[in-house]
Design a protein around this motif. Structure first.
Motif, short mmCIF file in Angstrom:
data_model
loop_
_atom_site.label_atom_id
_atom_site.label_comp_id
_atom_site.label_asym_id
_atom_site.label_seq_id
_atom_site.Cartn_x
_atom_site.Cartn_y
_atom_site.Cartn_z
N GLU A 115 -12.09 96.80 78.38
CA GLU A 115 -11.21 97.22 79.32
C GLU A 115 -9.73 96.69 79.26
O GLU A 115 -8.60 97.28 79.21
N ALA A 116 -10.00 95.37 79.09
CA ALA A 116 -8.63 94.53 78.77
C ALA A 116 -8.25 94.39 77.52
O ALA A 116 -7.21 93.81 76.96
N ASP A 117 -9.04 95.19 76.41
CA ASP A 117 -8.76 95.02 75.04
C ASP A 117 -8.83 93.53 74.63
O ASP A 117 -8.02 93.13 73.63
N ILE A 118 -9.88 92.87 74.96
CA ILE A 118 -9.96 91.55 74.50
C ILE A 118 -11.10 91.28 73.63
O ILE A 118 -12.42 92.05 74.05
N THR A 119 -11.16 90.76 72.49
CA THR A 119 -12.43 90.28 71.68
C THR A 119 -13.04 89.21 71.93
O THR A 119 -12.54 88.37 72.22
N ALA A 120 -14.51 89.13 71.86
CA ALA A 120 -15.17 87.98 72.40
C ALA A 120 -14.99 87.00 71.40
O ALA A 120 -15.22 87.50 70.11
N VAL A 121 -15.01 85.89 71.61
CA VAL A 121 -15.03 84.67 70.85
C VAL A 121 -16.17 83.81 70.46
O VAL A 121 -16.67 83.54 69.51
N ILE A 122 -17.05 83.88 71.77
CA ILE A 122 -18.37 82.97 71.87
C ILE A 122 -19.43 83.95 71.48
O ILE A 122 -19.32 85.01 72.25
N PRO A 123 -20.33 83.37 70.74
CA PRO A 123 -21.36 84.31 70.28
C PRO A 123 -22.46 84.41 71.54
O PRO A 123 -22.31 83.79 72.25
N PRO A 124 -23.10 85.64 71.57
CA PRO A 124 -24.08 85.86 72.73
C PRO A 124 -25.14 84.94 72.57
O PRO A 124 -25.68 84.61 71.41
N VAL A 125 -26.01 84.81 73.60
CA VAL A 125 -27.32 84.18 73.65
C VAL A 125 -28.20 85.16 72.54
O VAL A 125 -28.20 86.08 72.64
N LYS A 126 -29.03 84.34 71.96
CA LYS A 126 -30.02 85.04 71.12
C LYS A 126 -30.96 85.88 71.67
O LYS A 126 -31.67 86.83 70.86
N SER A 127 -31.52 85.48 72.79
CA SER A 127 -32.54 86.22 73.53
C SER A 127 -31.89 87.16 74.32
O SER A 127 -32.83 88.12 74.93
N ARG A 128 -30.59 87.76 74.05
CA ARG A 128 -30.18 88.80 74.91
C ARG A 128 -30.59 90.22 74.16
O ARG A 128 -30.59 90.14 73.16
N LYS A 129 -30.96 91.24 75.01
CA LYS A 129 -31.30 92.49 74.50
C LYS A 129 -30.26 93.07 73.76
O LYS A 129 -30.53 93.68 72.57
N GLU A 130 -29.20 93.14 74.22
CA GLU A 130 -27.98 93.87 73.56
C GLU A 130 -27.09 92.93 73.17
O GLU A 130 -26.29 92.10 73.73
N GLN A 131 -27.04 92.72 71.87
CA GLN A 131 -26.09 91.80 71.07
C GLN A 131 -24.56 92.33 71.02
O GLN A 131 -24.30 93.36 70.73
N ARG A 132 -23.67 91.35 71.27
CA ARG A 132 -22.24 91.98 71.11
C ARG A 132 -21.60 91.56 70.01
O ARG A 132 -22.28 90.30 69.38
N ALA A 133 -20.62 92.00 69.52
CA ALA A 133 -20.00 91.65 68.22
C ALA A 133 -18.98 90.54 68.75
O ALA A 133 -18.34 90.40 69.65
N TYR A 134 -18.83 89.63 67.71
CA TYR A 134 -17.76 88.39 67.88
C TYR A 134 -17.19 88.04 66.72
O TYR A 134 -18.03 88.31 65.67
N SER A 135 -16.02 87.24 66.56
CA SER A 135 -15.48 86.86 65.46
C SER A 135 -15.80 85.32 65.12
O SER A 135 -15.62 84.56 65.81
#
Length: 71
Positions: free
Chosen positions: A4-24
């Motif tokens: 919503e804030a148009d911010i990209t994630a920088v920290i990678p998600p936890v590997k055990s997470r079901k839905e992986q998010r993209a990061y730079s």
């Protein structure tokens, strides 16, 4: 919330997470380097406790420490 804030994630998600998010990966590496520099600066007692009374001498101490870390 980040979308919503148009911010990209920088920290990678936890590997055990079901839905992986993209990061730079490049931004994450740069962030890691900056965090390491701050950690190294805080380990130096003169900077961590801000012994210098003048701003100019405090900045000079930071420059000397960064130069020491660089070399």
């Amino acid at each position: 919330m980040l979308k919503e804030a148009d911010i990209t994630a920088v920290i990678p998600p936890v590997k055990s997470r079901k839905e992986q998010r993209a990061y730079s990966h490049e931004l994450y590496r740069a962030r890691h380097v900056i965090e390491n520099v701050f950690r190294a600066l805080k380990r130096w007692r003169g900077i961590a406790t801000h012994y210098a009374k003048l701003t100019a001498s405090f900045i000079a101490a930071i420059h000397v420490r960064c130069l020491f870390l660089y070399l």
